[in-house]
Scaffold this active site. Structure first.
Site, PDB file in Angstrom:
ATOM      1  N   ASN A  47      12.995  -8.909   5.073  1.00  0.00           N
ATOM      2  CA  ASN A  47      12.408  -8.693   3.763  1.00  0.00           C
ATOM      3  C   ASN A  47      13.192  -7.566   3.091  1.00  0.00           C
ATOM      4  OD1 ASN A  47      10.822  -8.156   1.567  1.00  0.00           O
ATOM      5  ND2 ASN A  47       8.935  -7.775   2.717  1.00  0.00           N
ATOM      6  N   LYS A  63      12.871  -4.518   5.631  1.00  0.00           N
ATOM      7  CA  LYS A  63      11.873  -4.625   6.693  1.00  0.00           C
ATOM      8  C   LYS A  63      12.259  -5.824   7.556  1.00  0.00           C
ATOM      9  CE  LYS A  63       8.311  -2.958   3.614  1.00  0.00           C
ATOM     10  NZ  LYS A  63       7.298  -3.435   2.688  1.00  0.00           N
ATOM     11  N   ARG A 118      12.070 -13.479   3.377  1.00  0.00           N
ATOM     12  CA  ARG A 118      10.963 -13.477   2.430  1.00  0.00           C
ATOM     13  C   ARG A 118      11.556 -13.369   1.031  1.00  0.00           C
ATOM     14  NH1 ARG A 118       6.483  -8.870   1.089  1.00  0.00           N
ATOM     15  NH2 ARG A 118       5.373 -10.131  -0.417  1.00  0.00           N
ATOM     16  N   HIS A 172       1.869 -13.300  -2.826  1.00  0.00           N
ATOM     17  CA  HIS A 172       1.190 -13.089  -1.525  1.00  0.00           C
ATOM     18  C   HIS A 172       0.844 -14.417  -0.859  1.00  0.00           C
ATOM     19  CE1 HIS A 172      -0.358  -8.895  -2.943  1.00  0.00           C
ATOM     20  NE2 HIS A 172       0.757  -8.767  -2.252  1.00  0.00           N
ATOM     21  N   HIS A 182      -6.354 -10.233  -0.420  1.00  0.00           N
ATOM     22  CA  HIS A 182      -5.246  -9.470   0.161  1.00  0.00           C
ATOM     23  C   HIS A 182      -5.216  -8.126  -0.560  1.00  0.00           C
ATOM     24  CE1 HIS A 182      -1.042  -9.004   1.834  1.00  0.00           C
ATOM     25  NE2 HIS A 182      -1.049  -8.105   0.855  1.00  0.00           N
ATOM     26  N   LEU A 183      -5.741  -7.092   0.100  1.00  0.00           N
ATOM     27  CA  LEU A 183      -5.835  -5.783  -0.542  1.00  0.00           C
ATOM     28  C   LEU A 183      -4.923  -4.802   0.192  1.00  0.00           C
ATOM     29  CD1 LEU A 183      -9.754  -5.619  -0.921  1.00  0.00           C
ATOM     30  CD2 LEU A 183      -8.083  -6.597  -2.509  1.00  0.00           C
ATOM     31  N   GLY A 190       0.022  -3.750  -2.898  1.00  0.00           N
ATOM     32  CA  GLY A 190      -0.179  -4.821  -3.876  1.00  0.00           C
ATOM     33  C   GLY A 190      -1.478  -5.518  -3.515  1.00  0.00           C
ATOM     34  N   ARG A 213       0.058  -0.646  -9.786  1.00  0.00           N
ATOM     35  CA  ARG A 213       0.042  -1.623 -10.885  1.00  0.00           C
ATOM     36  C   ARG A 213      -1.379  -1.779 -11.406  1.00  0.00           C
ATOM     37  NH1 ARG A 213       2.378  -5.965  -7.135  1.00  0.00           N
ATOM     38  NH2 ARG A 213       4.407  -5.114  -6.560  1.00  0.00           N
ATOM     39  N   ASP A 220      -2.307   5.806  -2.425  1.00  0.00           N
ATOM     40  CA  ASP A 220      -2.799   5.409  -1.105  1.00  0.00           C
ATOM     41  C   ASP A 220      -4.315   5.618  -1.088  1.00  0.00           C
ATOM     42  OD1 ASP A 220      -3.606   5.589   1.686  1.00  0.00           O
ATOM     43  OD2 ASP A 220      -1.456   5.539   2.115  1.00  0.00           O
ATOM     44  N   GLY A 270      -3.644  -3.855   4.343  1.00  0.00           N
ATOM     45  CA  GLY A 270      -3.975  -2.459   4.680  1.00  0.00           C
ATOM     46  C   GLY A 270      -5.380  -2.015   4.318  1.00  0.00           C
ATOM     47  N   GLU A 309      -8.197  -4.610   5.739  1.00  0.00           N
ATOM     48  CA  GLU A 309      -8.393  -4.572   7.188  1.00  0.00           C
ATOM     49  C   GLU A 309      -9.009  -3.269   7.671  1.00  0.00           C
ATOM     50  OE1 GLU A 309      -4.540  -5.445   8.967  1.00  0.00           O
ATOM     51  OE2 GLU A 309      -4.266  -7.035   7.489  1.00  0.00           O
ATOM     52  N   ASN A 310      -8.728  -2.168   6.942  1.00  0.00           N
ATOM     53  CA  ASN A 310      -9.065  -0.844   7.486  1.00  0.00           C
ATOM     54  C   ASN A 310     -10.137  -0.070   6.737  1.00  0.00           C
ATOM     55  OD1 ASN A 310      -6.963  -0.726   9.607  1.00  0.00           O
ATOM     56  ND2 ASN A 310      -5.592  -0.865   7.840  1.00  0.00           N
ATOM     57  N   GLU A 370       2.131 -11.751   8.112  1.00  0.00           N
ATOM     58  CA  GLU A 370       3.070 -12.445   7.222  1.00  0.00           C
ATOM     59  C   GLU A 370       4.361 -12.813   7.951  1.00  0.00           C
ATOM     60  OE1 GLU A 370       2.222  -9.260   4.293  1.00  0.00           O
ATOM     61  OE2 GLU A 370       2.539 -10.841   2.818  1.00  0.00           O
TER      62      GLU A 370
HETATM   63  P1  ADP Z   1       1.837  -3.322   1.442  1.00  0.00           P
HETATM   64  O1  ADP Z   1       1.252  -4.022   0.272  1.00  0.00           O
HETATM   65  O2  ADP Z   1       2.827  -2.258   1.065  1.00  0.00           O
HETATM   66  O3  ADP Z   1       2.281  -4.217   2.578  1.00  0.00           O
HETATM   67  P2  ADP Z   1      -0.313  -2.578   3.215  1.00  0.00           P
HETATM   68  O4  ADP Z   1      -0.921  -3.894   3.381  1.00  0.00           O
HETATM   69  O5  ADP Z   1       0.318  -1.913   4.396  1.00  0.00           O
HETATM   70  O6  ADP Z   1       0.651  -2.477   1.983  1.00  0.00           O
HETATM   71  O7  ADP Z   1      -1.447  -1.617   2.673  1.00  0.00           O
HETATM   72  C1  ADP Z   1      -1.140  -0.288   2.342  1.00  0.00           C
HETATM   73  C2  ADP Z   1      -2.379   0.384   1.864  1.00  0.00           C
HETATM   74  O8  ADP Z   1      -3.438   0.187   2.816  1.00  0.00           O
HETATM   75  C3  ADP Z   1      -2.193   1.884   1.827  1.00  0.00           C
HETATM   76  O9  ADP Z   1      -1.675   2.257   0.587  1.00  0.00           O
HETATM   77  C4  ADP Z   1      -3.580   2.389   2.031  1.00  0.00           C
HETATM   78  O10 ADP Z   1      -4.177   2.552   0.762  1.00  0.00           O
HETATM   79  C5  ADP Z   1      -4.310   1.284   2.763  1.00  0.00           C
HETATM   80  N1  ADP Z   1      -4.696   1.657   4.127  1.00  0.00           N
HETATM   81  C6  ADP Z   1      -3.970   1.547   5.253  1.00  0.00           C
HETATM   82  N2  ADP Z   1      -4.695   1.996   6.303  1.00  0.00           N
HETATM   83  C7  ADP Z   1      -5.877   2.406   5.822  1.00  0.00           C
HETATM   84  C8  ADP Z   1      -7.047   2.981   6.381  1.00  0.00           C
HETATM   85  N3  ADP Z   1      -7.133   3.245   7.699  1.00  0.00           N
HETATM   86  N4  ADP Z   1      -8.075   3.247   5.557  1.00  0.00           N
HETATM   87  C9  ADP Z   1      -7.983   2.990   4.249  1.00  0.00           C
HETATM   88  N5  ADP Z   1      -6.914   2.462   3.677  1.00  0.00           N
HETATM   89  C10 ADP Z   1      -5.880   2.175   4.426  1.00  0.00           C
END
Ligand code: ADP
Length: 392
Positions: free
Chosen positions: A7, A14, A84, A173, A201-202, A205, A234, A274, A322, A325-326, A376
């Site tokens: 990518n 990446k 990608r 995505h 997909h959060l 992006g 964005r 972030d 990101g 999931e988290n 992905e």
């Molecule tokens: P990308 O779109 O760059 O692939 P990711 O899917 O890795 O991004 O998501 C990145 C975002 O996920 C980070 O900017 C952050 O806001 C969020 N994130 C990652 N880990 C956590 C977490 N443990 N708690 C809250 N938000 C998180």
């Protein structure tokens, strides 16, 4: 067979090496800040918990690819490369084997995604030189959305804009939403054809997709990845009249492009992109950060409502990437007040920190609510292997 997934972005490369016939990553990593003094490189062998993370100044993308080549040789011969590519336009509906003809057609798409496609293409050119005898395949972020119905992909703008400028919604995505649509039937033990899914997909992006019977029938990103949900930098949906106003006020188009791609979203609202940093600010009472959380969550909620209407019935709502999931707090915020739509979250299950896909709905929730870690690279490798006839 080892498949290298690449990518290539404007200042990053990446990569991931996947086994074609299994669900295993042998090696993954990234070079960042390419061409800058403060670059970094980071990589991890499959199975290792810890990634190696170093400051490292790559002079250019070629130097970064040489590093990938070196690392890749440690885990065996590369049998295929999957690239990608962000924009496939109206022409590319699925993965394609790269040759001089497809490369030429790819170049024609640069104007549709000037911030992404030229870098993807440059990576392809270098990889074709580095591995001339290895089959290489492009996998497009737009492809999963190629069957959007016309009423979902057309903008109500002059017909001429569609014909001359390709002004329509393409969606992005796609690889992530497609992965979600492939694993959810297994998780629920129901056939894909019978399922209506809202996929969220959060990440940095962000986009939503309405998926019916395994096909994307609407998605929040449009002609470019700017439309839809609020993202790290964005804005998602804005009134186009705002942009006309800014142009009339003398803001140059390049500055608009920079501001809409790099300075808006969460960053524009509160100075952080972030979500972890936004939460930390909000916890200290920062009003702008609290507002950013509210705007982000509200926009996702609006799209859930819209896609519930689009689908008629929702069997599963899926959080991925990101944030999805988290970030349990954001998931709870998004779903607040949606109980009457059949979306009832179990707070204890939502707060549980575990790896892997899981259900977080309450026992009495008519709709499944799932957290699915996106894969992905694995999905790209699967599509590469399928395209080259290595798996069914
Ligand atoms: P990308 O779109 O760059 O692939 P990711 O899917 O890795 O991004 O998501 C990145 C975002 O996920 C980070 O900017 C952050 O806001 C969020 N994130 C990652 N880990 C956590 C977490 N443990 N708690 C809250 N938000 C998180």
């Amino acid at each position: 067979m080892n498949i290298l997934v690449l990518n290539c972005g404007s200042s990053s490369v990446k990569f991931s090496i996947q086994l074609a016939d299994g669900d295993r990553e042998l090696l993954s990593g990234r070079a960042e800040g390419i061409g800058e003094a403060r670059g970094r490189r980071r990589w991890r062998h499959g199975g290792d918990a810890e990634a190696i993370d170093q400051a490292f100044a790559f002079s250019d993308h070629e130097a970064a690819l040489r590093w990938v080549l070196e690392l890749a040789s440690e885990v065996g011969a590369i049998g295929a490369v999957g690239h990608r590519v962000v924009h496939g336009g109206e022409h590319f509906h699925g993965p394609v084997v790269l040759d001089s003809d497809t490369l030429r057609r790819l170049r024609d798409l640069d104007p549709l995604a000037p911030l992404h496609n030229p870098h993807n293409r440059a990576g392809i050119g270098m990889a074709l030189q580095a591995w001339p005898d290895v089959p290489q395949v492009a996998v497009f972020d737009t492809a999963f959305h190629h069957a959007l119905p016309e009423h979902a992909y057309r903008y109500a703008v002059p017909e001429d804009w569609y014909r001359r400028f390709g002004a329509r919604r393409y969606g992005f995505h796609g690889t992530s939403h497609q992965y979600v649509s492939r694993v959810v039937p297994d998780i629920l033990g129901r056939p894909s054809e019978a399922l209506n899914i809202i996929s969220l997909h959060l990440g940095n992006g962000a986009s939503a997709a309405a998926i019916q019977g395994g096909r994307s029938i609407d998605t929040s990103m449009g002609m470019t990845p700017l439309e839809g949900l609020v993202m790290g930098t964005r804005p998602g949906d804005v009134d186009p009249g705002l942009l006309l106003h800014l142009l009339r006020e003398g803001v140059p188009p390049q500055q608009l492009e920079q501001a809409l791609n790099k300075e808006s979203g969460l960053l524009g609202l509160c100075g952080e992109n972030d979500l972890r940093a936004v939460h930390a600010l909000a916890a200290r009472g920062d009003a702008a950060a609290e507002r950013a959380l509210a705007v982000f969550g509200y926009r996702v909620r609006k799209y859930i409502g819209a896609y519930a209407a689009v689908l008629g019935r929702v069997d599963a709502l899926v959080f991925t990437a990101g944030v999805g999931e988290n970030d349990a707090a954001m998931r709870a915020r998004i779903l607040q007040g949606l109980e009457n739509l059949g979306l009832r979250i179990d707070p204890a299950k939502n707060s549980l920190v575990t790896d892997g896909a899981r259900a977080i709905q309450a026992a009495d929730s008519p709709t499944a609510i799932l957290v699915v870690p996106t894969r992905e690279e694995q999905e790209i490798a699967r599509q590469v292997a399928q395209t080259l006839g290595h798996v069914e």
